[in-house]
Design a protein around this motif. Structure first.
Motif, PDB file in Angstrom:
ATOM      1  N   PHE A   1      -4.476   6.097  -3.468  1.00  0.00           N
ATOM      2  CA  PHE A   1      -5.129   7.638  -3.440  1.00  0.00           C
ATOM      3  C   PHE A   1      -4.171   8.829  -3.674  1.00  0.00           C
ATOM      4  O   PHE A   1      -4.431   9.847  -3.979  1.00  0.00           O
ATOM      5  N   LEU A   2      -3.065   8.391  -3.502  1.00  0.00           N
ATOM      6  CA  LEU A   2      -2.017   9.619  -3.270  1.00  0.00           C
ATOM      7  C   LEU A   2      -1.693  10.280  -4.434  1.00  0.00           C
ATOM      8  O   LEU A   2      -1.272  11.436  -4.611  1.00  0.00           O
TER       9      LEU A   2
ATOM     10  N   THR B   1      -8.311  18.547  -1.115  1.00  0.00           N
ATOM     11  CA  THR B   1      -7.673  17.224  -1.462  1.00  0.00           C
ATOM     12  C   THR B   1      -6.641  17.042  -0.129  1.00  0.00           C
ATOM     13  O   THR B   1      -6.533  16.219   0.021  1.00  0.00           O
ATOM     14  N   LYS B   2      -5.918  18.232   0.179  1.00  0.00           N
ATOM     15  CA  LYS B   2      -5.154  18.032   1.275  1.00  0.00           C
ATOM     16  C   LYS B   2      -5.379  17.134   2.359  1.00  0.00           C
ATOM     17  O   LYS B   2      -5.022  16.545   3.174  1.00  0.00           O
ATOM     18  N   LEU B   3      -6.532  17.793   2.948  1.00  0.00           N
ATOM     19  CA  LEU B   3      -7.546  17.266   4.040  1.00  0.00           C
ATOM     20  C   LEU B   3      -7.863  15.983   4.097  1.00  0.00           C
ATOM     21  O   LEU B   3      -7.599  15.211   4.746  1.00  0.00           O
ATOM     22  N   GLN B   4      -8.504  15.691   2.691  1.00  0.00           N
ATOM     23  CA  GLN B   4      -9.047  14.235   2.266  1.00  0.00           C
ATOM     24  C   GLN B   4      -7.868  13.148   2.436  1.00  0.00           C
ATOM     25  O   GLN B   4      -8.101  12.193   3.231  1.00  0.00           O
ATOM     26  N   LEU B   5      -6.754  13.531   1.906  1.00  0.00           N
ATOM     27  CA  LEU B   5      -5.751  12.516   1.960  1.00  0.00           C
ATOM     28  C   LEU B   5      -5.045  12.411   3.338  1.00  0.00           C
ATOM     29  O   LEU B   5      -4.494  11.183   3.644  1.00  0.00           O
TER      30      LEU B   5
ATOM     31  N   ALA C   1      -1.425  -4.929   7.998  1.00  0.00           N
ATOM     32  CA  ALA C   1      -0.261  -4.346   7.029  1.00  0.00           C
ATOM     33  C   ALA C   1      -0.930  -4.159   5.575  1.00  0.00           C
ATOM     34  O   ALA C   1      -0.727  -3.102   5.173  1.00  0.00           O
ATOM     35  N   VAL C   2      -1.846  -4.709   5.190  1.00  0.00           N
ATOM     36  CA  VAL C   2      -2.688  -4.393   3.876  1.00  0.00           C
ATOM     37  C   VAL C   2      -3.406  -3.422   4.187  1.00  0.00           C
ATOM     38  O   VAL C   2      -3.238  -2.247   2.860  1.00  0.00           O
ATOM     39  N   LEU C   3      -4.099  -3.130   5.046  1.00  0.00           N
ATOM     40  CA  LEU C   3      -5.230  -2.165   5.153  1.00  0.00           C
ATOM     41  C   LEU C   3      -4.143  -0.909   5.557  1.00  0.00           C
ATOM     42  O   LEU C   3      -4.553   0.358   4.983  1.00  0.00           O
ATOM     43  N   GLY C   4      -2.963  -0.772   5.967  1.00  0.00           N
ATOM     44  CA  GLY C   4      -2.073   0.166   6.342  1.00  0.00           C
ATOM     45  C   GLY C   4      -1.606   0.958   4.998  1.00  0.00           C
ATOM     46  O   GLY C   4      -1.138   1.988   4.898  1.00  0.00           O
ATOM     47  N   CYS C   5      -1.752   0.154   3.845  1.00  0.00           N
ATOM     48  CA  CYS C   5      -1.251   0.455   2.396  1.00  0.00           C
ATOM     49  C   CYS C   5      -2.351   1.211   1.696  1.00  0.00           C
ATOM     50  O   CYS C   5      -2.111   1.732   0.599  1.00  0.00           O
ATOM     51  N   MET C   6      -3.653   1.121   2.236  1.00  0.00           N
ATOM     52  CA  MET C   6      -4.784   1.803   1.359  1.00  0.00           C
ATOM     53  C   MET C   6      -4.439   2.780   0.905  1.00  0.00           C
ATOM     54  O   MET C   6      -4.855   3.364  -0.281  1.00  0.00           O
ATOM     55  N   PRO C   7      -3.793   4.047   1.688  1.00  0.00           N
ATOM     56  CA  PRO C   7      -3.575   5.348   1.102  1.00  0.00           C
ATOM     57  C   PRO C   7      -2.886   5.314  -0.484  1.00  0.00           C
ATOM     58  O   PRO C   7      -2.821   6.373  -1.221  1.00  0.00           O
ATOM     59  N   LEU C   8      -2.088   4.134  -0.646  1.00  0.00           N
ATOM     60  CA  LEU C   8      -1.274   4.228  -1.912  1.00  0.00           C
ATOM     61  C   LEU C   8      -2.107   4.334  -2.985  1.00  0.00           C
ATOM     62  O   LEU C   8      -1.408   4.795  -3.983  1.00  0.00           O
TER      63      LEU C   8
ATOM     64  N   LEU D   1       6.823  11.895   0.819  1.00  0.00           N
ATOM     65  CA  LEU D   1       7.038  11.522   2.334  1.00  0.00           C
ATOM     66  C   LEU D   1       5.559  10.738   2.637  1.00  0.00           C
ATOM     67  O   LEU D   1       5.997   9.650   3.576  1.00  0.00           O
ATOM     68  N   PHE D   2       4.468  10.807   2.037  1.00  0.00           N
ATOM     69  CA  PHE D   2       3.394   9.892   2.438  1.00  0.00           C
ATOM     70  C   PHE D   2       3.742   8.551   2.051  1.00  0.00           C
ATOM     71  O   PHE D   2       3.626   7.530   2.563  1.00  0.00           O
ATOM     72  N   TYR D   3       4.054   8.517   0.603  1.00  0.00           N
ATOM     73  CA  TYR D   3       4.515   7.212   0.101  1.00  0.00           C
ATOM     74  C   TYR D   3       5.500   6.326   0.814  1.00  0.00           C
ATOM     75  O   TYR D   3       5.321   5.364   1.273  1.00  0.00           O
TER      76      TYR D   3
END
Length: 454
Positions: free
Chosen positions: A441-442, A257-261, A432-439, A325-327
């Motif tokens: 899945f975090l 999971t750490k590598l995926q995210l 800007a929208v695509l940059g928020c994509m990880p939110l 920190l990711f958020y």
């Protein structure tokens, strides 16, 4: 100096060369575009062909290091890289420029995975988080400083001297490898997975061609063909890797999971910013009428905030954990890109500066956390393969970011009723929208056991 410090210095200098080859050259793209009469999509190939060479050689890195030994492999690599760098600066046509950029990528591609595997094997536990912070300082500060220096070079002389200026660093790296590095081996020697590498290479080339053709809109049937080939080669590798004991990319490691995210964050932050920054270089020079040096100088602000963010991540990583920190990093980074979308002709320098300050702080925080988190769970035996995956992702992130957003801008130019300024603004909003994509899945990232509870 301890041996592990010498290894780390060699890796960091090689990493620095890789970074400035991607980002310093970008400031000269408008000048190259004028000289060789290139459109925006063709310009992307100056960056993409270099990254393609890097990506293709990375899976071979462990095998070459064990055939030649680490020191000899890196000496050959740096020597050829130096020659290719000179020839890129000497290129008199777009085709010769692309050829030598590809050789640059192939020859330089051994520096990162071999150096990182050696370094991370020597830095374990808490020391790995510390060395990850230093790595990210190079990863964010070198790209931040190099555009400003590159802009001065372009304004005062020629874009060719951007590449000639890399040669002293390459010569220094050659000397350090020769005198400091032991002729050691990474792992037990294995026969390279030629078929797996072929699948990966074909899938990546087909994907980049798809993005190029999508931006040009001139060959719809050829576009469909390359999209299908991308899917075919990608699916072919997945099937192949599941039925092979030692594939070039161990897909089983991606279950971590750490590598995926961390991969997802790298795609959405440094990857997206690479494309945004490339668009911004044209936007600031062509629309807002900044000089090349002025355009590059904004990345200095990016660097200062990135450094602040990395020091913050280093201090609070164990206390807050990667998730928080990711958020924070992802949100601030996307806010900075949105501020770019608000820029108009007549805007003051302070408005541009604020956008770069936000992207720098958010980008530094997110990328440094990803670097520290991605390989945290892997053993020494898994490190070489995990390093291959991480570095392929790093290079592909840059390449896809540049190709995708130039393609998107060209599509807006063809189909949108907006003017040039409006199409740049719309492209930045999409980024800007695509940059928020990880939110999205975090939440899957579990609170780490070493996080200190307040």
């Amino acid at each position: 100096m301890q041996y592990r410090s010498k290894v780390a210095c060699i890796f960091l200098l090689g990493f620095f060369l890789d970074c400035i080859n991607i980002f310093m050259s970008a400031i000269a793209f408008p000048a190259m575009s004028t000289l060789f009469k290139l459109n925006r999509v063709e310009v992307a190939w100056i960056a993409n062909i270099y990254i393609l060479g890097l990506t293709l050689i990375i899976p071979l890195s462990s095998w070459l290091a064990n055939i030649l030994n680490v020191r000899r492999a890196l000496l050959y690599s740096v020597g050829l890289f130096t020659l290719a760098t000179f020839m890129v600066g000497f290129a008199d046509s777009f085709s010769s420029l692309l050829f030598w950029r590809f050789i640059q990528g192939l020859s330089g591609g051994l520096l990162i995975p071999i150096g990182q595997a050696l370094t991370f094997n020597l830095y374990q536990g808490g020391d790995r988080i510390k060395i990850s912070t230093v790595i990210m300082m190079v990863a964010l500060i070198a790209p931040a400083l190099s555009p400003m220096l590159g802009g001065w070079i372009v304004d005062l002389s020629s874009w060719r001297w951007i590449f000639y200026s890399h040669i002293p660093f390459a010569a220094l790296l050659f000397i350090l490898v020769y005198y400091w590095l032991k002729p050691e081996y990474l792992t037990q020697q294995q026969r390279p997975d030629y078929l797996g590498m072929l699948f990966i290479a074909l899938a990546l080339v087909a994907l980049l061609m798809s993005l190029t053709l999508m931006g040009e809109l001139s060959h719809p049937y050829l576009l469909i063909l390359f999209v299908l080939l991308t899917a075919l080669f990608g699916a072919g590798y997945i099937y192949y890797a599941r039925h092979r004991i030692d594939p070039v990319i161990q897909l089983s490691l991606l279950k971590n999971t750490k590598l995926q995210l961390s991969i997802l964050v790298y795609l959405a932050v440094p990857g997206v910013f690479t494309g945004v920054n490339l668009l911004a270089i044209f936007f600031l020079q062509d629309v807002l009428q900044f000089s090349a040096a002025e355009t590059g100088s904004f990345m200095l602000l990016y660097a200062l905030m990135a450094l602040s963010a990395m020091l913050l991540a280093k201090k609070y990583y164990l206390k807050w954990g990667a998730k928080k920190l990711f958020y924070l990093g992802v949100v601030i980074h996307s806010l900075g890109i949105y501020l770019l979308a608000r820029l108009e002709t007549g805007n003051s320098i302070s408005s541009v500066a604020m956008a770069y300050l936000c992207t720098g702080f958010g980008g530094g925080l997110a990328a440094n956390t990803a670097q520290a988190t991605a390989l945290l769970d892997f053993t020494k035996e898994q490190m070489a393969q995990a390093s291959v995956i991480w570095n392929i992702n790093r290079q592909v992130s840059f390449s896809l970011g540049a190709a995708f957003f130039l393609m998107l801008f060209n599509l807006f130019q063809h189909f949108s009723d907006l003017d040039l300024l409006g199409n740049y603004q719309l492209s930045f909003i999409c980024a800007a929208v695509l940059g928020c994509m990880p939110l999205l899945f975090l939440h899957r990232l579990k609170e780490q056991s070493h996080v200190i509870k307040c």
